[in-house]
Scaffold this motif. Structure first.
Motif, PDB file in Angstrom:
ATOM      1  N   LEU A  92       0.847  -1.197   0.000  1.00 49.71           N
ATOM      2  CA  LEU A  92       0.000   0.000   0.000  1.00 49.71           C
ATOM      3  C   LEU A  92       0.881   1.246   0.000  1.00 49.71           C
ATOM      4  N   ASP A  93       0.531   2.220  -0.811  1.00 49.26           N
ATOM      5  CA  ASP A  93       1.294   3.464  -0.862  1.00 49.26           C
ATOM      6  C   ASP A  93       0.549   4.528  -0.074  1.00 49.26           C
ATOM      7  N   MET A  94       0.802   4.563   1.236  1.00 48.10           N
ATOM      8  CA  MET A  94       0.160   5.531   2.119  1.00 48.10           C
ATOM      9  C   MET A  94       1.121   6.684   2.362  1.00 48.10           C
ATOM     10  N   ARG A  95       0.631   7.882   2.182  1.00 47.06           N
ATOM     11  CA  ARG A  95       1.468   9.072   2.257  1.00 47.06           C
ATOM     12  C   ARG A  95       0.912  10.093   3.240  1.00 47.06           C
ATOM     13  N   VAL A  96       1.829  10.840   3.837  1.00 44.02           N
ATOM     14  CA  VAL A  96       1.410  12.010   4.610  1.00 44.02           C
ATOM     15  C   VAL A  96       0.871  13.048   3.627  1.00 44.02           C
ATOM     16  N   GLY A  97      -0.291  13.578   3.952  1.00 49.87           N
ATOM     17  CA  GLY A  97      -0.885  14.616   3.110  1.00 49.87           C
ATOM     18  C   GLY A  97      -1.259  15.836   3.924  1.00 49.87           C
ATOM     19  N   CYS A  98      -1.444  16.934   3.240  1.00 51.26           N
ATOM     20  CA  CYS A  98      -1.932  18.151   3.881  1.00 51.26           C
ATOM     21  C   CYS A  98      -3.058  18.714   3.015  1.00 51.26           C
ATOM     22  N   ILE A  99      -4.240  18.885   3.629  1.00 50.75           N
ATOM     23  CA  ILE A  99      -5.394  19.396   2.886  1.00 50.75           C
ATOM     24  C   ILE A  99      -5.215  20.896   2.668  1.00 50.75           C
ATOM     25  N   LEU A 100      -5.062  21.273   1.415  1.00 52.14           N
ATOM     26  CA  LEU A 100      -4.864  22.684   1.073  1.00 52.14           C
ATOM     27  C   LEU A 100      -6.187  23.437   0.992  1.00 52.14           C
ATOM     28  N   ARG A 101      -7.200  22.719   0.493  1.00 52.62           N
ATOM     29  CA  ARG A 101      -8.508  23.364   0.301  1.00 52.62           C
ATOM     30  C   ARG A 101      -9.578  22.290   0.276  1.00 52.62           C
ATOM     31  N   ALA A 102     -10.755  22.591   0.776  1.00 54.56           N
ATOM     32  CA  ALA A 102     -11.858  21.626   0.772  1.00 54.56           C
ATOM     33  C   ALA A 102     -13.175  22.366   0.547  1.00 54.56           C
ATOM     34  N   TRP A 103     -14.102  21.706  -0.131  1.00 56.09           N
ATOM     35  CA  TRP A 103     -15.418  22.293  -0.384  1.00 56.09           C
ATOM     36  C   TRP A 103     -16.439  21.173  -0.570  1.00 56.09           C
ATOM     37  N   LYS A 104     -17.701  21.517  -0.490  1.00 57.03           N
ATOM     38  CA  LYS A 104     -18.747  20.522  -0.683  1.00 57.03           C
ATOM     39  C   LYS A 104     -18.916  20.217  -2.168  1.00 57.03           C
ATOM     40  N   HIS A 105     -19.121  18.942  -2.428  1.00 53.32           N
ATOM     41  CA  HIS A 105     -19.354  18.488  -3.809  1.00 53.32           C
ATOM     42  C   HIS A 105     -20.667  19.093  -4.312  1.00 53.32           C
ATOM     43  N   ASP A 106     -20.623  19.612  -5.540  1.00 55.11           N
ATOM     44  CA  ASP A 106     -21.816  20.266  -6.082  1.00 55.11           C
ATOM     45  C   ASP A 106     -22.961  19.296  -6.364  1.00 55.11           C
ATOM     46  N   VAL A 116      -5.273  17.925  -1.962  1.00 56.79           N
ATOM     47  CA  VAL A 116      -4.359  17.409  -0.932  1.00 56.79           C
ATOM     48  C   VAL A 116      -2.938  17.367  -1.472  1.00 56.79           C
ATOM     49  N   ASP A 117      -2.025  17.985  -0.755  1.00 63.59           N
ATOM     50  CA  ASP A 117      -0.598  17.942  -1.090  1.00 63.59           C
ATOM     51  C   ASP A 117      -0.004  16.652  -0.526  1.00 63.59           C
ATOM     52  N   ILE A 118       0.473  15.756  -1.412  1.00 64.21           N
ATOM     53  CA  ILE A 118       1.159  14.548  -0.949  1.00 64.21           C
ATOM     54  C   ILE A 118       2.589  14.495  -1.521  1.00 64.21           C
ATOM     55  N   GLY A 119       3.170  15.682  -1.735  1.00 60.29           N
ATOM     56  CA  GLY A 119       4.552  15.749  -2.180  1.00 60.29           C
ATOM     57  C   GLY A 119       4.749  15.606  -3.667  1.00 60.29           C
ATOM     58  N   GLU A 120       3.675  15.643  -4.424  1.00 62.35           N
ATOM     59  CA  GLU A 120       3.760  15.563  -5.881  1.00 62.35           C
ATOM     60  C   GLU A 120       3.729  16.970  -6.485  1.00 62.35           C
ATOM     61  N   PRO A 121       4.067  17.108  -7.771  1.00 67.39           N
ATOM     62  CA  PRO A 121       4.064  18.445  -8.381  1.00 67.39           C
ATOM     63  C   PRO A 121       2.711  19.148  -8.290  1.00 67.39           C
ATOM     64  N   GLU A 122       1.633  18.385  -8.373  1.00 62.70           N
ATOM     65  CA  GLU A 122       0.291  18.959  -8.290  1.00 62.70           C
ATOM     66  C   GLU A 122      -0.485  18.288  -7.160  1.00 62.70           C
ATOM     67  N   PRO A 123      -1.380  19.026  -6.492  1.00 64.01           N
ATOM     68  CA  PRO A 123      -2.197  18.407  -5.431  1.00 64.01           C
ATOM     69  C   PRO A 123      -3.118  17.326  -6.000  1.00 64.01           C
TER      70      PRO A 123
END
Length: 256
Positions: A92-106, A116-123
């Motif tokens: 399993l590839d479990m990573r530390v993440g940081c939620i940058l922004r959240a909103w309700k699904h339309d 979510v930032d998990i260390g990749e170039p894009e969230p």
């Protein structure tokens, strides 16, 4: 006179020596038991009147040996199964993440959408069914654990690329996100076991492998929090490089 006494004594002793009580005839087995009361040849009562010390029979010995063998086999099988599950969890590839922004699904009242930032170039964009359990404001900027090698899923028009790991009680009435220590860096990989096992993690499975081999389905039932709310795989702690992973307050809770 002395001779007479001697003769009398000899006669008397001989009489005593030759006088034997009249015993009923006994079978060989009964004589054996009477002579050696601590052995019995069967589980029937001992006719000698002595309590048996040990019943000897090939069947009881075989039974004891079979029970011992079965216990050893069971313990070995249990240990092998636990190692197999731990090995699967290593895929399993479990990573530390940081939620940058959240909103309700339309289009779905029960879903949040998170960047979510998990260390990749894009969230990563991830959809989570947490609306009933966690206020939106509690997600912003929160450190989380992301299962990142799931196949992307289309959730009501939004492509979700991962899953936030959470603990829940048996009735699924209370849900809390798992979190690493605050010092954990987004993108760091999470593992199960001791601190020394950090550098021995296997390569994560691809999303296709994870789905085909049903690795998540194998591992998930063994994920729980302990009495201290620490996330565990059986007896193995879920870890980051700066400490263990936990939830806020749910003890002995399921993790998914």
């Amino acid at each position: 006179m002395a001779n007479a006494l001697r003769v009398g004594s000899v006669i008397s002793l001989c009489s005593l020596r030759n006088t034997r009580p009249h015993l009923p005839l006994l079978s060989n087995a009964t004589r054996f038991r009477s002579k050696f009361p601590f052995f019995t040849l069967s589980s029937s009562p001992n006719p000698s009147g002595y309590p048996p010390f040990r019943t000897l029979s090939s069947s009881s010995a075989s039974t004891d040996e079979a029970v011992t063998t079965e216990a050893i086999t069971s313990n070995n099988a249990s240990g092998e199964a636990e190692n197999s599950i731990k090995d699967a969890a290593g895929l399993l590839d479990m990573r530390v993440g940081c939620i940058l922004r959240a909103w309700k699904h339309d289009e779905a009242d029960s879903l949040y959408v998170e960047e979510v930032d998990i260390g990749e170039p894009e969230p990563r964009i991830i959809c989570s069914g947490l609306v009933k359990y966690i206020p939106l404001e509690h997600l912003q900027g929160k450190k989380v654990i992301v299962l990142s090698n799931l196949k992307p899923r289309n959730m009501r028009g939004v492509k979700s690329c991962g899953m936030l790991m959470a603990a829940s009680d048996a009735k699924h009435e209370n849900v809390e996100l798992l979190f690493p220590p605050e010092e954990a860096i987004p993108g760091e990989r999470i593992w199960f076991g001791t601190e020394d096992e950090k550098d021995n993690q296997p390569d994560a499975a691809t999303p296709n492998q994870l789905q085909k081999k049903k690795i998540w389905e194998l591992v998930q039932p063994h994920l729980k929090t302990d009495a201290s709310c620490i996330a565990m795989l059986g007896e193995h702690v879920m870890r980051s490089s700066v400490g263990s992973v936990a939830c806020q307050s749910l003890q002995n809770a399921n993790i998914s």
